[in-house]
Motif scaffolding. Structure first.
Motif, PDB file in Angstrom:
ATOM      1  N   ARG A   1       0.748  -1.134  -0.092  1.00 42.95           N
ATOM      2  CA  ARG A   1      -0.101   0.122  -0.017  1.00 42.95           C
ATOM      3  C   ARG A   1       1.023   1.328  -0.056  1.00 42.95           C
ATOM      4  NH1 ARG A   1      -5.039   1.712   0.572  1.00 42.95           N
ATOM      5  NH2 ARG A   1      -6.126  -0.221   1.198  1.00 42.95           N
ATOM      6  N   ILE A   2       0.466   2.173  -0.975  1.00 42.55           N
ATOM      7  CA  ILE A   2       1.442   3.276  -1.191  1.00 42.55           C
ATOM      8  C   ILE A   2       0.772   4.627  -0.840  1.00 42.55           C
ATOM      9  CG2 ILE A   2       2.818   2.116  -2.827  1.00 42.55           C
ATOM     10  CD1 ILE A   2       1.598   3.816  -5.048  1.00 42.55           C
ATOM     11  N   ARG A   3      -0.618   4.667  -0.576  1.00 42.18           N
ATOM     12  CA  ARG A   3      -1.418   5.660  -0.082  1.00 42.18           C
ATOM     13  C   ARG A   3      -2.229   5.253   1.221  1.00 42.18           C
ATOM     14  NH1 ARG A   3       0.760   9.306  -4.033  1.00 42.18           N
ATOM     15  NH2 ARG A   3       0.724   7.980  -6.108  1.00 42.18           N
ATOM     16  N   GLU A   4      -2.346   6.456   1.817  1.00 45.54           N
ATOM     17  CA  GLU A   4      -3.112   6.470   2.904  1.00 45.54           C
ATOM     18  C   GLU A   4      -4.503   5.836   2.560  1.00 45.54           C
ATOM     19  OE1 GLU A   4      -2.902   6.523   6.075  1.00 45.54           O
ATOM     20  OE2 GLU A   4      -0.592   7.493   6.388  1.00 45.54           O
ATOM     21  N   PRO A   5      -5.245   4.979   3.262  1.00 49.07           N
ATOM     22  CA  PRO A   5      -6.475   4.589   2.766  1.00 49.07           C
ATOM     23  C   PRO A   5      -7.714   5.476   2.961  1.00 49.07           C
ATOM     24  CG  PRO A   5      -5.480   2.895   4.362  1.00 49.07           C
ATOM     25  CD  PRO A   5      -4.564   4.125   4.335  1.00 49.07           C
ATOM     26  N   LYS A   6      -7.419   6.274   3.981  1.00 50.81           N
ATOM     27  CA  LYS A   6      -8.406   7.373   4.232  1.00 50.81           C
ATOM     28  C   LYS A   6      -8.626   8.323   3.038  1.00 50.81           C
ATOM     29  CE  LYS A   6      -5.364  10.617   6.663  1.00 50.81           C
ATOM     30  NZ  LYS A   6      -4.896  11.336   7.873  1.00 50.81           N
TER      31      LYS A   6
ATOM     32  N   ASN B   1     -11.648   3.722  -3.413  1.00 51.37           N
ATOM     33  CA  ASN B   1     -11.934   2.287  -3.360  1.00 51.37           C
ATOM     34  C   ASN B   1     -11.030   1.457  -2.699  1.00 51.37           C
ATOM     35  OD1 ASN B   1     -14.276   2.424  -5.521  1.00 51.37           O
ATOM     36  ND2 ASN B   1     -12.355   2.827  -6.723  1.00 51.37           N
ATOM     37  N   PRO B   2     -11.525   0.386  -2.145  1.00 51.37           N
ATOM     38  CA  PRO B   2     -10.605  -0.592  -1.013  1.00 51.37           C
ATOM     39  C   PRO B   2      -9.141  -0.914  -1.411  1.00 51.37           C
ATOM     40  CG  PRO B   2     -12.420  -1.602  -1.912  1.00 51.37           C
ATOM     41  CD  PRO B   2     -12.831  -0.434  -2.294  1.00 51.37           C
ATOM     42  N   LEU B   3      -9.300  -0.954  -3.138  1.00 48.69           N
ATOM     43  CA  LEU B   3      -7.887  -1.456  -3.451  1.00 48.69           C
ATOM     44  C   LEU B   3      -7.170  -0.268  -4.256  1.00 48.69           C
ATOM     45  CD1 LEU B   3      -8.890  -4.776  -5.326  1.00 48.69           C
ATOM     46  CD2 LEU B   3      -8.139  -4.444  -3.043  1.00 48.69           C
ATOM     47  N   ASP B   4      -7.939   0.842  -4.216  1.00 51.40           N
ATOM     48  CA  ASP B   4      -6.936   2.063  -4.401  1.00 51.40           C
ATOM     49  C   ASP B   4      -5.815   2.350  -3.681  1.00 51.40           C
ATOM     50  OD1 ASP B   4      -8.777   2.414  -6.555  1.00 51.40           O
ATOM     51  OD2 ASP B   4      -9.725   4.389  -5.855  1.00 51.40           O
ATOM     52  N   GLY B   5      -4.512   2.784  -4.232  1.00 50.10           N
ATOM     53  CA  GLY B   5      -3.404   3.191  -3.518  1.00 50.10           C
ATOM     54  C   GLY B   5      -2.662   1.674  -3.042  1.00 50.10           C
ATOM     55  N   ILE B   6      -3.037   0.477  -3.694  1.00 49.28           N
ATOM     56  CA  ILE B   6      -2.205  -0.813  -3.593  1.00 49.28           C
ATOM     57  C   ILE B   6      -1.712  -1.193  -4.918  1.00 49.28           C
ATOM     58  CG2 ILE B   6      -2.405  -3.176  -3.214  1.00 49.28           C
ATOM     59  CD1 ILE B   6      -4.961  -2.425  -1.274  1.00 49.28           C
ATOM     60  N   VAL B   7      -0.376  -1.471  -4.937  1.00 51.37           N
ATOM     61  CA  VAL B   7       0.189  -1.771  -6.086  1.00 51.37           C
ATOM     62  C   VAL B   7       0.777  -3.216  -5.967  1.00 51.37           C
ATOM     63  CG1 VAL B   7       1.103   0.477  -6.913  1.00 51.37           C
ATOM     64  CG2 VAL B   7       2.569  -0.849  -5.283  1.00 51.37           C
TER      65      VAL B   7
ATOM     66  N   ASP C   1      -5.111  11.605 -14.061  1.00 51.05           N
ATOM     67  CA  ASP C   1      -5.236  10.079 -14.380  1.00 51.05           C
ATOM     68  C   ASP C   1      -6.198   9.245 -13.581  1.00 51.05           C
ATOM     69  OD1 ASP C   1      -4.493   7.168 -14.816  1.00 51.05           O
ATOM     70  OD2 ASP C   1      -2.983   7.991 -16.018  1.00 51.05           O
ATOM     71  N   PRO C   2      -7.082   8.513 -14.046  1.00 51.94           N
ATOM     72  CA  PRO C   2      -8.022   7.883 -13.066  1.00 51.94           C
ATOM     73  C   PRO C   2      -7.188   6.812 -12.360  1.00 51.94           C
ATOM     74  CG  PRO C   2      -8.372   7.325 -15.333  1.00 51.94           C
ATOM     75  CD  PRO C   2      -7.625   8.420 -15.355  1.00 51.94           C
ATOM     76  N   ARG C   3      -6.115   6.438 -12.659  1.00 53.29           N
ATOM     77  CA  ARG C   3      -5.344   5.335 -11.939  1.00 53.29           C
ATOM     78  C   ARG C   3      -4.237   6.149 -10.899  1.00 53.29           C
ATOM     79  NH1 ARG C   3      -2.567   3.163 -16.823  1.00 53.29           N
ATOM     80  NH2 ARG C   3      -2.309   5.213 -17.000  1.00 53.29           N
ATOM     81  N   TRP C   4      -4.472   7.390 -10.692  1.00 53.02           N
ATOM     82  CA  TRP C   4      -3.472   8.133  -9.871  1.00 53.02           C
ATOM     83  C   TRP C   4      -2.870   7.495  -8.700  1.00 53.02           C
ATOM     84  CZ3 TRP C   4      -3.483  10.242  -4.945  1.00 53.02           C
ATOM     85  CH2 TRP C   4      -4.819  10.260  -4.475  1.00 53.02           C
ATOM     86  N   ALA C   5      -3.989   6.944  -7.879  1.00 55.98           N
ATOM     87  CA  ALA C   5      -3.569   6.531  -6.560  1.00 55.98           C
ATOM     88  C   ALA C   5      -2.658   5.086  -6.709  1.00 55.98           C
ATOM     89  CB  ALA C   5      -4.724   5.902  -5.955  1.00 55.98           C
TER      90      ALA C   5
END
Length: 365
Positions: free
Chosen positions: A279-284, A288-294, A333-337
């Protein structure tokens, strides 16, 4: 203009210019890791649990080079070949590498571009060779064209379009892009640019990196200092958690910023790949639940195939990815997170070399 209709007509092949359109916006593309099966944890320090917290910092990212491959595909018409009514697909393909300078600025380092025409392979060999020669004499704004014949085997039953024939052409174009990525990686390695503290990130999954090019085996040692980063992934993978029927997507939303999963082993076509999630972004701040995970991948080399990856190396790679996430491309970009900024810049550099859809399709006559 391409004058494709004349090139084919000279060989007795009918070419019907049906409505031209971008295939990438028409066909749903499945997850790259759709069929993966992980079979064990694959790092030296097997920590308990499904979530690992990174501790401590590193002063500088291990990454200096960033590679992206991209393609755009288009249905441009239909032909009748070997008693079949089959599509003709065109494409723009590109591969680029950007380098981060010592002062932190980004530099465009390498760019490789080609345009392609993909037609059904069942053409007489002599005719196919002549069509290939004529197409490969064409250049548009200095970018060459290449012929990529595709094969298609009708599925059993009466519905021959059960799987879109266009997908076979797209797969052929995708393979060409992967070959170009391998050749660019080979160039980087031959120039001795990649090192343990100056590594390369490839945008996308490593599982589709070719094991052979033109019948010659690709040396996996090319990937010694390479990591793959996927912005999207299949959350429904199973058989890797303590509860075997539990899907990976059930634990990923529980990752906090700076936490990762263990490395999981994934064997494919003689290779062994280690994959983990970070996880590279703060969940808060996510929608979406998987945003910020690579999803990160590394190909095992030599003894790593048996022993797994050093946990310290995996931790330092993960910490480096955390250093790469800013400045973000928020809103652009919609995938920014799930983006890291150097890959975003490399994508923009590469895509700026493509013609617009309208311009490219107007060449296809």
């Amino acid at each position: 203009m391409l004058a494709l209709s004349k090139i084919l007509k000279d060989k007795g092949i009918n070419f019907y210019q049906s409505g031209k359109f971008n295939l990438d916006s028409t066909f749903y593309e499945s997850f790259q890791d759709e069929g993966e099966v992980f079979d064990q944890v694959f790092e030296t320090d097997h920590k308990d649990g499904d979530i690992i917290s990174l501790t401590g910092n590193i002063p500088k990212s291990l990454f200096k080079y960033f590679l992206d491959g991209s393609r755009k595909t288009y249905k441009i018409g239909d032909t009748t070949i070997d008693n079949k009514f089959v599509p003709v697909v065109a494409g723009q393909i590109g591969v680029a590498v950007c380098k981060r300078n010592d002062n932190g600025t980004m530099k465009n380092l390498m760019l490789s571009r080609v345009n392609v025409i993909s037609i059904f392979k069942r053409v007489q060999k002599d005719d196919l060779d002549e069509i290939k020669r004529k197409i490969e004499k064409i250049q548009v704004y200095g970018i060459p064209f290449e012929l990529l014949p595709y094969n298609y085997k009708s599925p059993a039953g009466h519905n021959e379009r059960l799987e879109k024939i266009e997908n076979s052409a797209i797969a052929t174009i995708q393979k060409k892009m992967s070959d170009m990525e391998i050749l660019m990686l080979t160039d980087l390695v031959n120039k001795k640019l990649l090192k343990t503290n100056e590594m390369l990130i490839i945008d996308g999954s490593l599982q589709f990196m070719q094991t052979k090019i033109n019948g010659k085996k690709v040396d996996d040692r090319l990937f010694l200092n390479v990591v793959g980063l996927s912005k999207t992934f299949n959350p429904n993978l199973r058989k890797i958690l303590k509860t075997k029927n539990k899907e990976i997507g059930t634990i990923l939303p529980n990752l906090k910023f700076g936490q990762r999963t263990p490395v999981y082993r994934y064997p494919i076509e003689g290779r062994v790949i280690g994959a983990w999630y970070l996880r590279i972004r703060e969940p808060k701040n996510m929608k979406n639940p998987l945003d910020g995970i690579v999803k990160l991948e590394k190909i095992a080399i030599n003894e790593e195939k048996e022993n797994g990856f050093e946990t310290g190396l995996i931790d330092n790679i993960s910490k480096s990815i955390l250093l790469e996430r800013n400045v973000t491309c928020y809103g652009l970009d919609p995938r920014w997170a799930n983006h890291i900024y150097p890959i975003y810049l490399t994508e923009q550099f590469l895509k700026s070399s493509f013609l617009s859809d309208i311009h490219f399709l107007n060449l296809m006559s």
